[in-house]
Design a protein around this motif. Structure first.
Motif, mmCIF file in Angstrom:
data_model
loop_
_atom_site.group_PDB
_atom_site.id
_atom_site.type_symbol
_atom_site.label_atom_id
_atom_site.label_comp_id
_atom_site.label_asym_id
_atom_site.label_seq_id
_atom_site.Cartn_x
_atom_site.Cartn_y
_atom_site.Cartn_z
ATOM 1 N N CYS A 28 -6.478 3.413 -0.692
ATOM 2 C CA CYS A 28 -7.369 2.286 -0.991
ATOM 3 C C CYS A 28 -6.873 1.485 -2.196
ATOM 4 O O CYS A 28 -6.959 0.252 -2.198
ATOM 5 C CB CYS A 28 -8.786 2.785 -1.224
ATOM 6 S SG CYS A 28 -9.610 3.318 0.278
ATOM 7 N N LEU A 29 -6.345 2.184 -3.196
ATOM 8 C CA LEU A 29 -5.804 1.474 -4.359
ATOM 9 C C LEU A 29 -4.593 0.634 -3.984
ATOM 10 O O LEU A 29 -4.473 -0.527 -4.399
ATOM 11 C CB LEU A 29 -5.435 2.471 -5.460
ATOM 12 C CG LEU A 29 -6.599 3.093 -6.206
ATOM 13 C CD1 LEU A 29 -6.108 4.166 -7.175
ATOM 14 C CD2 LEU A 29 -7.388 2.034 -6.945
ATOM 15 N N PHE A 30 -3.669 1.200 -3.199
ATOM 16 C CA PHE A 30 -2.503 0.432 -2.768
ATOM 17 C C PHE A 30 -2.910 -0.730 -1.860
ATOM 18 O O PHE A 30 -2.323 -1.808 -1.925
ATOM 19 C CB PHE A 30 -1.489 1.320 -2.048
ATOM 20 C CG PHE A 30 -0.597 2.097 -2.966
ATOM 21 C CD1 PHE A 30 0.063 1.487 -4.009
ATOM 22 C CD2 PHE A 30 -0.406 3.455 -2.774
ATOM 23 C CE1 PHE A 30 0.894 2.195 -4.860
ATOM 24 C CE2 PHE A 30 0.411 4.176 -3.616
ATOM 25 C CZ PHE A 30 1.068 3.561 -4.666
ATOM 26 N N SER A 31 -3.903 -0.518 -1.016
ATOM 27 C CA SER A 31 -4.350 -1.581 -0.109
ATOM 28 C C SER A 31 -5.012 -2.729 -0.865
ATOM 29 O O SER A 31 -4.933 -3.877 -0.443
ATOM 30 C CB SER A 31 -5.334 -1.020 0.912
ATOM 31 O OG SER A 31 -4.711 -0.056 1.705
ATOM 32 N N ALA A 32 -5.661 -2.411 -1.957
ATOM 33 C CA ALA A 32 -6.334 -3.451 -2.734
ATOM 34 C C ALA A 32 -5.333 -4.445 -3.316
ATOM 35 O O ALA A 32 -5.664 -5.612 -3.532
ATOM 36 C CB ALA A 32 -7.151 -2.815 -3.861
ATOM 37 N N PHE A 33 -4.104 -3.993 -3.556
ATOM 38 C CA PHE A 33 -3.089 -4.867 -4.135
ATOM 39 C C PHE A 33 -2.047 -5.311 -3.120
ATOM 40 O O PHE A 33 -1.036 -5.901 -3.500
ATOM 41 C CB PHE A 33 -2.405 -4.165 -5.314
ATOM 42 C CG PHE A 33 -3.359 -3.822 -6.424
ATOM 43 C CD1 PHE A 33 -3.924 -4.824 -7.191
ATOM 44 C CD2 PHE A 33 -3.708 -2.511 -6.668
ATOM 45 C CE1 PHE A 33 -4.813 -4.519 -8.210
ATOM 46 C CE2 PHE A 33 -4.593 -2.195 -7.683
ATOM 47 C CZ PHE A 33 -5.153 -3.195 -8.452
ATOM 48 N N GLY A 34 -2.282 -5.056 -1.837
ATOM 49 C CA GLY A 34 -1.325 -5.448 -0.800
ATOM 50 C C GLY A 34 -1.327 -6.938 -0.547
ATOM 51 O O GLY A 34 -2.344 -7.620 -0.693
ATOM 52 N N LYS A 35 -0.185 -7.458 -0.169
ATOM 53 C CA LYS A 35 -0.053 -8.892 0.078
ATOM 54 C C LYS A 35 -0.653 -9.310 1.420
ATOM 55 O O LYS A 35 -0.933 -10.476 1.635
ATOM 56 C CB LYS A 35 1.416 -9.295 0.031
ATOM 57 C CG LYS A 35 2.026 -9.177 -1.340
ATOM 58 C CD LYS A 35 3.458 -9.622 -1.346
ATOM 59 C CE LYS A 35 4.056 -9.460 -2.730
ATOM 60 N NZ LYS A 35 5.441 -9.874 -2.789
ATOM 61 N N PHE A 38 -6.576 -6.500 2.293
ATOM 62 C CA PHE A 38 -7.007 -5.103 2.209
ATOM 63 C C PHE A 38 -7.024 -4.415 3.569
ATOM 64 O O PHE A 38 -6.481 -3.322 3.731
ATOM 65 C CB PHE A 38 -8.392 -5.017 1.561
ATOM 66 C CG PHE A 38 -8.880 -3.609 1.411
ATOM 67 C CD1 PHE A 38 -8.398 -2.810 0.400
ATOM 68 C CD2 PHE A 38 -9.813 -3.088 2.289
ATOM 69 C CE1 PHE A 38 -8.835 -1.503 0.257
ATOM 70 C CE2 PHE A 38 -10.263 -1.792 2.163
ATOM 71 C CZ PHE A 38 -9.769 -1.001 1.139
ATOM 72 N N SER A 41 -3.459 -3.969 5.179
ATOM 73 C CA SER A 41 -2.681 -3.004 4.400
ATOM 74 C C SER A 41 -3.212 -1.592 4.607
ATOM 75 O O SER A 41 -2.440 -0.646 4.771
ATOM 76 C CB SER A 41 -2.735 -3.353 2.909
ATOM 77 O OG SER A 41 -2.131 -4.585 2.660
#
Length: 94
Positions: A28-35, A38, A41
């Motif tokens: 979830c943390l990585f998806s929040a910053f995905g290009k 959310f 990602s």
């Protein structure tokens, strides 16, 4: 007489639950910053987690329907969450 759970709560099962929880937090943390956004990602990372869990289960020679939680069960949950994420992101307005 108490009911018995289909899955025995032992150290290995609790380890799988903790591993799942920690991995979901990281995803979830990585998806929040995905290009890609959310939802896209998260769906991609969940699909990648399915593959990783299946490969790990095969390498460890885990049985799919054992009495404890295994990587097979974890892969199934990630697959369901991936399908749910894709479905909700298609239905929800952008």
């Amino acid at each position: 007489m108490p009911r018995s759970f289909p899955v025995t709560l032992n150290g290995k099962t609790l380890h799988v639950i903790m591993r799942f929880s920690l991995r979901m937090l990281v995803l979830c943390l990585f998806s929040a910053f995905g290009k890609l956004g959310f939802a896209r990602s998260l769906a991609a990372l969940l699909l990648l987690s399915v593959v990783v869990c299946i490969v790990t289960a095969i390498m460890r020679r885990e049985r799919p329907f054992a009495g404890t939680l295994t990587n097979w069960d974890e892969a199934a949950v990630y697959g369901l969450l991936c399908a749910l994420t894709v479905t909700v992101s298609q239905v929800a307005p952008s």
